[in-house]
Design a protein around this motif. Structure first.
Motif, mmCIF file in Angstrom:
data_model
loop_
_atom_site.group_PDB
_atom_site.id
_atom_site.type_symbol
_atom_site.label_atom_id
_atom_site.label_comp_id
_atom_site.label_asym_id
_atom_site.label_seq_id
_atom_site.Cartn_x
_atom_site.Cartn_y
_atom_site.Cartn_z
ATOM 1 N N ARG A 147 0.851 -1.197 0.000
ATOM 2 C CA ARG A 147 0.000 0.000 0.000
ATOM 3 C C ARG A 147 0.884 1.244 0.000
ATOM 4 O O ARG A 147 1.716 1.422 0.889
ATOM 5 N N TYR A 183 0.197 12.766 9.843
ATOM 6 C CA TYR A 183 -0.118 11.452 9.275
ATOM 7 C C TYR A 183 1.118 10.550 9.313
ATOM 8 O O TYR A 183 1.023 9.363 9.642
ATOM 9 N N SER A 188 1.720 9.305 12.770
ATOM 10 C CA SER A 188 0.717 8.356 13.257
ATOM 11 C C SER A 188 0.770 7.027 12.506
ATOM 12 O O SER A 188 0.517 5.973 13.078
ATOM 13 N N SER A 189 1.104 7.062 11.206
ATOM 14 C CA SER A 189 1.079 5.831 10.401
ATOM 15 C C SER A 189 2.385 5.055 10.451
ATOM 16 O O SER A 189 2.415 3.857 10.208
ATOM 17 N N ASN A 190 3.503 5.761 10.767
ATOM 18 C CA ASN A 190 4.805 5.091 10.889
ATOM 19 C C ASN A 190 5.121 4.241 9.649
ATOM 20 O O ASN A 190 5.277 3.025 9.728
ATOM 21 N N PRO A 191 5.287 4.864 8.464
ATOM 22 C CA PRO A 191 5.527 4.101 7.229
ATOM 23 C C PRO A 191 6.914 3.459 7.199
ATOM 24 O O PRO A 191 7.802 3.831 7.975
ATOM 25 N N ARG A 242 2.781 3.945 18.549
ATOM 26 C CA ARG A 242 2.855 3.993 17.080
ATOM 27 C C ARG A 242 3.937 3.078 16.528
ATOM 28 O O ARG A 242 3.836 2.590 15.405
ATOM 29 N N GLU A 278 2.066 -4.640 15.996
ATOM 30 C CA GLU A 278 0.644 -4.981 15.917
ATOM 31 C C GLU A 278 -0.004 -4.917 17.298
ATOM 32 O O GLU A 278 0.641 -5.161 18.320
ATOM 33 N N GLY A 284 -1.890 6.074 16.638
ATOM 34 C CA GLY A 284 -1.636 6.016 15.194
ATOM 35 C C GLY A 284 -2.559 5.023 14.512
ATOM 36 O O GLY A 284 -3.772 5.030 14.710
ATOM 37 N N ARG A 285 -1.974 4.123 13.724
ATOM 38 C CA ARG A 285 -2.778 3.154 12.975
ATOM 39 C C ARG A 285 -3.433 2.102 13.872
ATOM 40 O O ARG A 285 -4.286 1.334 13.419
ATOM 41 N N HIS A 286 -3.039 2.056 15.161
ATOM 42 C CA HIS A 286 -3.642 1.087 16.092
ATOM 43 C C HIS A 286 -4.867 1.662 16.808
ATOM 44 O O HIS A 286 -5.410 1.012 17.704
ATOM 45 N N MET A 302 -4.640 10.060 17.656
ATOM 46 C CA MET A 302 -3.938 9.581 16.462
ATOM 47 C C MET A 302 -2.470 9.986 16.473
ATOM 48 O O MET A 302 -1.584 9.208 16.132
#
Length: 315
Positions: A23, A36, A39-42, A180, A184, A211-213, A231
């Motif tokens: 993604r 973003y 929070s998303s930690n890419p 973040r 999982e 973040g994403r969690h 977030m």
């Protein structure tokens, strides 16, 4: 994640990443992008530079200061070869750079290589038994930054950190867990966090920068009123400012009440800069049915009047 303001370059990136299993988010550079990313930690960030906006470089410096994002590979996509930038790109916080136009296979190979190096470095930190929880205590808040698998590394370290003396020393402070950087979060992890929250005596709420969690915590939390979920860090900071403003307003009210104690007794509070109202003393109207009439004035008895010396001589 790719950040690119140039429309032509942005379209090129969409063509390159089309059909991939991973993604990929392609967006323009803006203030919301900063939050973003945090929070998303890419796994990697591709940043298109124009060399005209200093905020682009400030953004990279800001990411390098954040414990969660400081290790993420950042690749600069530059419009042309620039000797000064090439020489200083590491100092500026970039992992690597590529000159436009970008070619699909070269870009994908570079991305794959950098992600593998990043994952290897993170795993090496784990093997070296470094701290999996960073405690940041300042300005009335205690921030626990979790940086590894919760069940395997983070929760066991909590047992070492949360000693009776430590828990006593942070009573009354805002508690927040930054998760973040955790791979999982599921039902079991949320249940453990709810048990952990109970060790903070006197704390009405425990905060999470998820973040994403965020969705996982909201879905699995049993005592939702005990947990505050944000977030990104800026949302938590805004919450702290709001709470501090409430306390300051309360302190002002208490000082005002002490300065004007009569206002409480009279049920009115004088406004700032004005004097307290003057209340005249209460007067009572006599009841004619119960009031005794005053005794009438009597004339003096002539026999009781003693003559003066002069009057005696004349007599």
């Amino acid at each position: 994640m790719a950040i690119e303001n140039d429309p032509f370059s942005s379209q090129e990136l969409e063509n390159i990443f089309q059909g991939l299993r991973q993604r990929v988010v392609i967006t323009k550079f803006a203030q919301t992008v900063k939050e973003y990313v945090k929070s998303s930690n890419p796994d990697i960030i591709l940043l298109g530079l124009s060399f005209r906006d200093k905020k682009e470089l400030e953004f990279v410096i800001e990411l390098r200061r954040d414990v969660i994002t400081q290790g993420i590979p950042i690749v600069a996509m530059i419009p042309k070869e620039d000797e000064n930038f090439v020489f200083n790109h590491k100092i500026l916080g970039f992992t690597d750079y590529m000159v436009k136009p970008l070619f699909k296979q070269n870009l994908l190979d570079r991305i794959q290589s950098l992600i593998e190096e990043y994952k290897f470095a993170e795993n090496s930190k784990t093997r070296d038994n470094m701290s999996f929880v960073v405690v940041d205590r300042s300005h009335g808040k205690v921030l626990f930054q979790c940086r590894a698998n919760l069940k395997r590394f983070v929760f066991p370290e909590f047992k070492r950190i949360f000693t009776p003396n430590f828990l006593k020393s942070i009573q009354g402070e805002h508690i927040c867990f930054d998760i973040r950087g955790v791979p999982e979060v599921g039902k079991e992890e949320v249940e453990v966090f709810e048990r952990v929250a109970k060790v903070f005596i006197g704390q009405e709420k425990i905060a999470f920068i998820a973040g994403r969690h965020m969705g996982a915590i909201i879905e699995h939390a049993v005592d939702e009123e005990k947990l505050l979920v944000f977030m990104a860090p800026n949302e938590f900071d805004d919450y702290l400012k709001m709470e501090e403003q409430k306390k300051e307003d309360l302190r002002k009210k208490e000082r005002k009440d002490k300065a004007h104690p009569m206002s409480e007794t009279l049920g009115t509070t004088p406004t700032s800069g004005s004097a307290a109202p003057i209340v005249p003393p209460a007067t009572t109207t006599p009841n004619p049915a119960t009031t005794e009439p005053a005794a009438p004035a009597t004339e003096p008895n002539k026999n009781d009047i003693q003559p003066t010396k002069e009057e005696s001589k004349e007599t």
